[in-house]
Design a protein around this motif. Structure first.
Motif, PDB file in Angstrom:
ATOM      1  N   GLU A   1       1.008   4.276  -2.798  1.00  0.00           N
ATOM      2  CA  GLU A   1       0.899   5.700  -2.454  1.00  0.00           C
ATOM      3  C   GLU A   1       2.092   6.486  -2.989  1.00  0.00           C
ATOM      4  O   GLU A   1       1.943   7.630  -3.440  1.00  0.00           O
TER       5      GLU A   1
ATOM      6  N   ASP B   1       1.581   6.959  -6.643  1.00  0.00           N
ATOM      7  CA  ASP B   1       0.567   7.996  -6.835  1.00  0.00           C
ATOM      8  C   ASP B   1       1.188   9.388  -6.674  1.00  0.00           C
ATOM      9  O   ASP B   1       0.839  10.319  -7.402  1.00  0.00           O
ATOM     10  N   ARG B   2       2.099   9.507  -5.725  1.00  0.00           N
ATOM     11  CA  ARG B   2       2.768  10.800  -5.522  1.00  0.00           C
ATOM     12  C   ARG B   2       3.620  11.163  -6.736  1.00  0.00           C
ATOM     13  O   ARG B   2       3.672  12.329  -7.133  1.00  0.00           O
TER      14      ARG B   2
ATOM     15  N   ARG C   1       0.830  -1.208   0.000  1.00  0.00           N
ATOM     16  CA  ARG C   1       0.000   0.000   0.000  1.00  0.00           C
ATOM     17  C   ARG C   1       0.866   1.260   0.000  1.00  0.00           C
ATOM     18  O   ARG C   1       0.570   2.234  -0.703  1.00  0.00           O
TER      19      ARG C   1
END
Length: 243
Positions: free
Chosen positions: A111, A114-115, A107
């Motif tokens: 993330e 995604d950043r 996870r």
């Protein structure tokens, strides 16, 4: 792993149509490339980007980050990517595989990716088995092809391959000819950095789209083939050229 098989073949630049792009420049010192790979492969991959033979992006700073030869866990890769994202990296090439990891670190990796997408930092990864890295929508997986454009003998494509094909066999480097999906990914990352150098207002999202739109794959199996010139022309039509 990166091998050293056979002699270097010459038409690699012609295959990806880099010469016409390189006439306009060879990377900018303002565009930095993050490079993540096994410790033994860092020199070879950096040579693909900056070496005399290809010189895809010789002026671009290379931010090298080594890891274990076997690969990186999602947690380890998240830490490395986080450091690069906190720095000046505009493109990140990942030449290592992703090992298994727990739910939490997977996870965290998602993330972190995604950043990268939010910041427009293009991430190019060595193709291979489907992992949380290669299947991420922002990551551009790259598989190796020979100078003929055919999928390399050592590549095992998924049923529905994503990403790009790029030359990854016998590319010249400082330690001799290098082969592997990581080599092909480094070449694509260098090409992306060159395109960002030529079109500094385009940003990572448009360059990623241009790399995909500009790729063709006539009479070949596998993903589309990298076509740097068509990607450059596409960005030029959008009026993102420098100066």
């Amino acid at each position: 792993m990166i091998g050293t098989r056979r002699r270097v073949r010459s038409p690699l630049l012609d295959l990806v149509r880099l010469p016409s792009v390189r006439r306009h420049g060879a990377g900018s010192p303002d565009i930095a490339i993050g490079l993540v790979s096994g410790d033994n492969d860092i020199t070879a991959l950096a040579g693909v980007l900056t070496g005399d033979a290809l010189s895809v992006s010789p002026l671009c700073p290379i931010l090298a980050r080594g890891c274990a030869e076997a690969g990186a866990t999602p947690g380890e890769l998240s830490v490395i990517l986080g450091e690069l994202l906190d720095g000046p990296a505009n493109v990140i090439a990942i030449g290592t595989g992703l090992l298994d990891g727990g739910t939490h670190e997977r996870r965290v990796l998602a993330e972190t990716l995604d950043r990268a997408a939010e910041r427009g930092v293009l991430i190019v990864a060595a193709g291979g088995p489907d992992t949380d890295l290669t299947t991420n929508s922002w990551v551009l997986p790259v598989s190796s092809c020979a100078a003929s454009g055919r999928v390399s003998w050592f590549v095992d494509l998924e049923d529905d391959p994503r990403g790009l094909l790029a030359p990854g066999e016998d590319l010249p480097g400082p330690t001799g000819p290098a082969s592997g999906n990581g080599v092909a990914a480094a070449l694509v990352a260098g090409t992306a950095a060159l395109l960002l150098s030529l079109h500094p207002l385009a940003g990572g999202h448009r360059v990623r789209s241009a790399l995909s739109i500009g790729a063709t794959n006539p009479r070949r199996s596998g993903p589309p083939l990298l076509d740097a010139t068509r990607a450059h022309e596409h960005l030029g039509l959008l009026n993102f050229a420098a100066g």
